[in-house]
Design a protein around this motif. Structure first.
Motif, PDB file in Angstrom:
ATOM      1  N   SER A  39       0.852  -1.186   0.000  1.00  0.00           N
ATOM      2  CA  SER A  39       0.000   0.000   0.000  1.00  0.00           C
ATOM      3  C   SER A  39       0.887   1.235   0.000  1.00  0.00           C
ATOM      4  CB  SER A  39      -0.919   0.004   1.234  1.00  0.00           C
ATOM      5  OG  SER A  39      -0.147  -0.011   2.422  1.00  0.00           O
ATOM      6  N   PRO A  40       0.432   2.298  -0.622  1.00  0.00           N
ATOM      7  CA  PRO A  40       1.265   3.511  -0.694  1.00  0.00           C
ATOM      8  C   PRO A  40       1.385   4.187   0.657  1.00  0.00           C
ATOM      9  CG  PRO A  40      -0.898   3.929  -1.639  1.00  0.00           C
ATOM     10  CD  PRO A  40      -0.835   2.457  -1.356  1.00  0.00           C
ATOM     11  N   THR A  41       2.554   4.685   0.951  1.00  0.00           N
ATOM     12  CA  THR A  41       2.769   5.493   2.145  1.00  0.00           C
ATOM     13  C   THR A  41       2.215   6.895   1.898  1.00  0.00           C
ATOM     14  OG1 THR A  41       4.918   6.257   1.374  1.00  0.00           O
ATOM     15  CG2 THR A  41       4.882   4.206   2.647  1.00  0.00           C
ATOM     16  N   VAL A  42       2.252   7.726   2.927  1.00  0.00           N
ATOM     17  CA  VAL A  42       1.798   9.113   2.762  1.00  0.00           C
ATOM     18  C   VAL A  42       2.633   9.800   1.676  1.00  0.00           C
ATOM     19  CG1 VAL A  42       1.613  11.371   3.877  1.00  0.00           C
ATOM     20  CG2 VAL A  42       0.956   9.292   5.119  1.00  0.00           C
ATOM     21  N   GLU A  43       3.959   9.567   1.740  1.00  0.00           N
ATOM     22  CA  GLU A  43       4.834  10.145   0.710  1.00  0.00           C
ATOM     23  C   GLU A  43       4.532   9.539  -0.665  1.00  0.00           C
ATOM     24  OE1 GLU A  43       6.684  10.504   4.656  1.00  0.00           O
ATOM     25  OE2 GLU A  43       5.832   8.823   3.516  1.00  0.00           O
ATOM     26  N   GLY A  44       4.191   8.234  -0.634  1.00  0.00           N
ATOM     27  CA  GLY A  44       3.866   7.565  -1.893  1.00  0.00           C
ATOM     28  C   GLY A  44       2.612   8.119  -2.542  1.00  0.00           C
ATOM     29  N   LEU A  45       1.601   8.408  -1.740  1.00  0.00           N
ATOM     30  CA  LEU A  45       0.361   8.984  -2.273  1.00  0.00           C
ATOM     31  C   LEU A  45       0.607  10.377  -2.854  1.00  0.00           C
ATOM     32  CD1 LEU A  45      -2.245   7.933   0.467  1.00  0.00           C
ATOM     33  CD2 LEU A  45      -2.144   7.145  -1.916  1.00  0.00           C
ATOM     34  N   ALA A  46       1.409  11.177  -2.154  1.00  0.00           N
ATOM     35  CA  ALA A  46       1.704  12.525  -2.649  1.00  0.00           C
ATOM     36  C   ALA A  46       2.484  12.460  -3.962  1.00  0.00           C
ATOM     37  CB  ALA A  46       2.487  13.305  -1.595  1.00  0.00           C
ATOM     38  N   PHE A  47       3.462  11.552  -4.006  1.00  0.00           N
ATOM     39  CA  PHE A  47       4.250  11.414  -5.234  1.00  0.00           C
ATOM     40  C   PHE A  47       3.365  10.890  -6.376  1.00  0.00           C
ATOM     41  CE2 PHE A  47       6.990   8.997  -8.121  1.00  0.00           C
ATOM     42  CZ  PHE A  47       7.915   9.971  -8.456  1.00  0.00           C
ATOM     43  N   HIS A  48       2.497   9.931  -6.067  1.00  0.00           N
ATOM     44  CA  HIS A  48       1.633   9.350  -7.084  1.00  0.00           C
ATOM     45  C   HIS A  48       0.748  10.411  -7.733  1.00  0.00           C
ATOM     46  CE1 HIS A  48      -2.210   7.465  -8.382  1.00  0.00           C
ATOM     47  NE2 HIS A  48      -1.398   6.559  -8.902  1.00  0.00           N
ATOM     48  N   ALA A  49       0.176  11.302  -6.923  1.00  0.00           N
ATOM     49  CA  ALA A  49      -0.716  12.334  -7.465  1.00  0.00           C
ATOM     50  C   ALA A  49       0.017  13.223  -8.466  1.00  0.00           C
ATOM     51  CB  ALA A  49      -1.301  13.169  -6.321  1.00  0.00           C
ATOM     52  N   LYS A  50       1.210  13.681  -8.120  1.00  0.00           N
ATOM     53  CA  LYS A  50       1.978  14.551  -9.020  1.00  0.00           C
ATOM     54  C   LYS A  50       2.518  13.771 -10.218  1.00  0.00           C
ATOM     55  CE  LYS A  50       1.624  18.387  -6.704  1.00  0.00           C
ATOM     56  NZ  LYS A  50       0.913  19.566  -7.271  1.00  0.00           N
ATOM     57  N   ALA A  51       2.947  12.532  -9.961  1.00  0.00           N
ATOM     58  CA  ALA A  51       3.514  11.731 -11.047  1.00  0.00           C
ATOM     59  C   ALA A  51       2.460  11.426 -12.105  1.00  0.00           C
ATOM     60  CB  ALA A  51       4.102  10.438 -10.494  1.00  0.00           C
ATOM     61  N   GLN A  52       1.242  11.139 -11.668  1.00  0.00           N
ATOM     62  CA  GLN A  52       0.170  10.850 -12.619  1.00  0.00           C
ATOM     63  C   GLN A  52      -0.105  12.050 -13.516  1.00  0.00           C
ATOM     64  OE1 GLN A  52      -0.304   7.784 -13.211  1.00  0.00           O
ATOM     65  NE2 GLN A  52      -2.379   7.365 -12.488  1.00  0.00           N
ATOM     66  N   GLU A  53      -0.115  13.247 -12.941  1.00  0.00           N
ATOM     67  CA  GLU A  53      -0.322  14.462 -13.726  1.00  0.00           C
ATOM     68  C   GLU A  53       0.795  14.625 -14.764  1.00  0.00           C
ATOM     69  OE1 GLU A  53      -0.603  17.800 -11.176  1.00  0.00           O
ATOM     70  OE2 GLU A  53      -2.333  17.046 -10.060  1.00  0.00           O
ATOM     71  N   SER A  54       2.028  14.425 -14.314  1.00  0.00           N
ATOM     72  CA  SER A  54       3.172  14.582 -15.214  1.00  0.00           C
ATOM     73  C   SER A  54       3.157  13.547 -16.329  1.00  0.00           C
ATOM     74  CB  SER A  54       4.479  14.480 -14.425  1.00  0.00           C
ATOM     75  OG  SER A  54       4.549  15.496 -13.436  1.00  0.00           O
ATOM     76  N   LEU A  55       2.824  12.306 -15.995  1.00  0.00           N
ATOM     77  CA  LEU A  55       2.772  11.254 -17.007  1.00  0.00           C
ATOM     78  C   LEU A  55       1.673  11.531 -18.025  1.00  0.00           C
ATOM     79  CD1 LEU A  55       3.336   8.037 -14.846  1.00  0.00           C
ATOM     80  CD2 LEU A  55       4.942   9.069 -16.468  1.00  0.00           C
ATOM     81  N   ALA A  56       0.551  12.065 -17.566  1.00  0.00           N
ATOM     82  CA  ALA A  56      -0.536  12.398 -18.487  1.00  0.00           C
ATOM     83  C   ALA A  56      -0.100  13.485 -19.468  1.00  0.00           C
ATOM     84  CB  ALA A  56      -1.769  12.848 -17.705  1.00  0.00           C
ATOM     85  N   LEU A  57       0.617  14.504 -18.955  1.00  0.00           N
ATOM     86  CA  LEU A  57       1.126  15.566 -19.832  1.00  0.00           C
ATOM     87  C   LEU A  57       2.139  15.005 -20.828  1.00  0.00           C
ATOM     88  CD1 LEU A  57       1.594  18.477 -17.272  1.00  0.00           C
ATOM     89  CD2 LEU A  57      -0.113  18.334 -19.109  1.00  0.00           C
ATOM     90  N   LEU A  58       3.031  14.141 -20.336  1.00  0.00           N
ATOM     91  CA  LEU A  58       4.040  13.551 -21.205  1.00  0.00           C
ATOM     92  C   LEU A  58       3.394  12.678 -22.278  1.00  0.00           C
ATOM     93  CD1 LEU A  58       6.978  12.982 -21.926  1.00  0.00           C
ATOM     94  CD2 LEU A  58       6.977  11.159 -20.233  1.00  0.00           C
ATOM     95  N   ASP A  59       2.400  11.875 -21.891  1.00  0.00           N
ATOM     96  CA  ASP A  59       1.726  11.027 -22.869  1.00  0.00           C
ATOM     97  C   ASP A  59       1.027  11.870 -23.927  1.00  0.00           C
ATOM     98  OD1 ASP A  59       2.565   8.766 -21.583  1.00  0.00           O
ATOM     99  OD2 ASP A  59       0.714   8.474 -20.439  1.00  0.00           O
ATOM    100  N   GLY A  60       0.467  13.002 -23.497  1.00  0.00           N
ATOM    101  CA  GLY A  60      -0.164  13.894 -24.470  1.00  0.00           C
ATOM    102  C   GLY A  60       0.844  14.468 -25.439  1.00  0.00           C
ATOM    103  N   ALA A  61       2.018  14.844 -24.923  1.00  0.00           N
ATOM    104  CA  ALA A  61       3.075  15.376 -25.794  1.00  0.00           C
ATOM    105  C   ALA A  61       3.561  14.322 -26.776  1.00  0.00           C
ATOM    106  CB  ALA A  61       4.234  15.889 -24.945  1.00  0.00           C
ATOM    107  N   LEU A  62       3.716  13.084 -26.292  1.00  0.00           N
ATOM    108  CA  LEU A  62       4.150  12.004 -27.168  1.00  0.00           C
ATOM    109  C   LEU A  62       3.119  11.734 -28.255  1.00  0.00           C
ATOM    110  CD1 LEU A  62       5.591   9.504 -24.519  1.00  0.00           C
ATOM    111  CD2 LEU A  62       6.893  10.857 -26.174  1.00  0.00           C
ATOM    112  N   GLU A  63       1.845  11.775 -27.887  1.00  0.00           N
ATOM    113  CA  GLU A  63       0.782  11.546 -28.869  1.00  0.00           C
ATOM    114  C   GLU A  63       0.784  12.638 -29.927  1.00  0.00           C
ATOM    115  OE1 GLU A  63      -2.193   9.330 -30.568  1.00  0.00           O
ATOM    116  OE2 GLU A  63      -0.915   8.845 -28.850  1.00  0.00           O
ATOM    117  N   THR A  64       1.000  13.880 -29.492  1.00  0.00           N
ATOM    118  CA  THR A  64       1.065  14.993 -30.447  1.00  0.00           C
ATOM    119  C   THR A  64       2.227  14.810 -31.411  1.00  0.00           C
ATOM    120  OG1 THR A  64       0.085  16.522 -28.857  1.00  0.00           O
ATOM    121  CG2 THR A  64       1.354  17.494 -30.664  1.00  0.00           C
ATOM    122  N   ALA A  65       3.388  14.394 -30.875  1.00  0.00           N
ATOM    123  CA  ALA A  65       4.557  14.179 -31.725  1.00  0.00           C
ATOM    124  C   ALA A  65       4.305  13.053 -32.716  1.00  0.00           C
ATOM    125  CB  ALA A  65       5.779  13.869 -30.864  1.00  0.00           C
TER     126      ALA A  65
END
Length: 313
Positions: free
Chosen positions: A65-91
């Motif tokens: 299960s995610p730790t408190v730090e893990g949950l915080a990192f997961h929230a930001k990481a998911q946002e960043s991955l979504a932006l990156l996937d969008g950029a890759l799709e555009t390319a």
């Protein structure tokens, strides 16, 4: 967590593995989704934790299960991955889908007399592509001006590997006149007869420099006559010729529309001068986006059709 002044140096695949574990609840399901083994996913998460210096997952024999730090990192990481996937799709779309913005430069002659019809037909077929036209005889630097494609006459670019410059068309320069001029002065029957006519030449034919012509059958000839009118570009030569000012020495592609409209007719149509080649110049070292490839091929086919309509000149 990573200090604000630090840059993340871990692998994106490790971040994706961690997010997959949190999203799917187990290492086993994350491994199935990502097509990896459980051991590989576990190693990725451990490597990520080591890079960050924090524990992201609390592990027990039965679950993770995610730790408190893990949950915080997961929230930001998911946002960043979504932006990156969008950029890759555009390319990826830029390489395969006909959309986006296209910057093209060409000379005044072609920009005024040839390109408008080609661009209009292209836009009708691919309305998702917008186009900037830079019409100038100045040889603009492609990188500095963010130019996708340069249509250039006789360009030797591409020889040093910095550019790709395939030939789009071999150009011929013929003799043309307005029907009104020929009605008033008569039509020349031989090259020698041109000495009695008013010639309109471009800046490349200064003074009494001979105009060399061939008939495509091995015969060569030339006309040495001081032009009645000289102009800085073929677009102006065309307009002067259409106005009845004389017999113009004009690239067949530049004269094509006037021929279709009946504003000009060929003079001594068996004779023409070689006008070099037209190249499509682009920066080398990367795959051309779909919008650039499609426009280049559209221009090639369009020029071929124009040459056929214009005849041997």
């Amino acid at each position: 967590m990573v200090a604000g002044s630090e840059t993340f140096r871990g692998a994106l695949s490790d971040v994706r593995a961690f997010c997959a574990v949190v999203d799917h609840g187990t290492v086993t399901q994350a491994a199935e989704v990502l097509g990896e083994t459980k051991g590989s996913i576990s190693r990725r998460v451990s490597r990520l934790e080591q890079e960050l210096g924090v524990t992201l997952l609390a592990r027990t024999p039965r679950a993770v299960s995610p730790t408190v730090e893990g949950l915080a990192f997961h929230a930001k990481a998911q946002e960043s991955l979504a932006l990156l996937d969008g950029a890759l799709e555009t390319a990826r779309d830029a390489r395969t889908l006909p959309r986006g913005h296209l910057r093209v430069t060409t000379s005044i002659d072609f920009g005024i007399e040839v390109i408008p019809d080609l661009v209009t037909a292209f836009r009708a077929r691919y309305p998702q592509i917008s186009i900037d036209l830079l019409i100038t005889d100045t040889r603009l630097d492609l990188a500095a001006n963010r130019i996708d494609l340069a249509l250039r006459l006789g360009s030797d670019e591409g020889q040093d590997g910095g550019y790709r410059a395939p030939v789009l068309a071999n150009l011929m320069i013929g003799l043309y006149a307005a029907p009104s001029y020929l009605a008033a002065r008569g039509a020349p029957a031989t090259l020698d007869d041109l000495a009695a006519h008013d010639l309109i030449l471009s800046r490349e034919r200064l003074g009494s420099t001979p105009v060399r012509l061939s008939d495509g059958q091995g015969r060569e000839g030339h006309v040495t006559a001081r032009p009645a009118i000289r102009a800085t570009d073929y677009a102006t030569v065309l307009r002067l010729t259409r106005a009845g000012g004389g017999i113009g020495h004009i690239p067949s592609l530049v004269a094509a529309r006037a021929l279709q409209e009946g504003a000009l007719v060929p003079v001594l149509p068996d004779w023409a001068s070689r006008g070099g080649v037209l190249r499509a110049v682009s920066l080398a070292g990367r795959e051309l986006p779909a919008r650039v490839r499609l426009f280049r091929d559209h221009v090639r086919l369009g020029l071929a059709a124009m040459r056929e309509e214009a005849g041997p000149g």
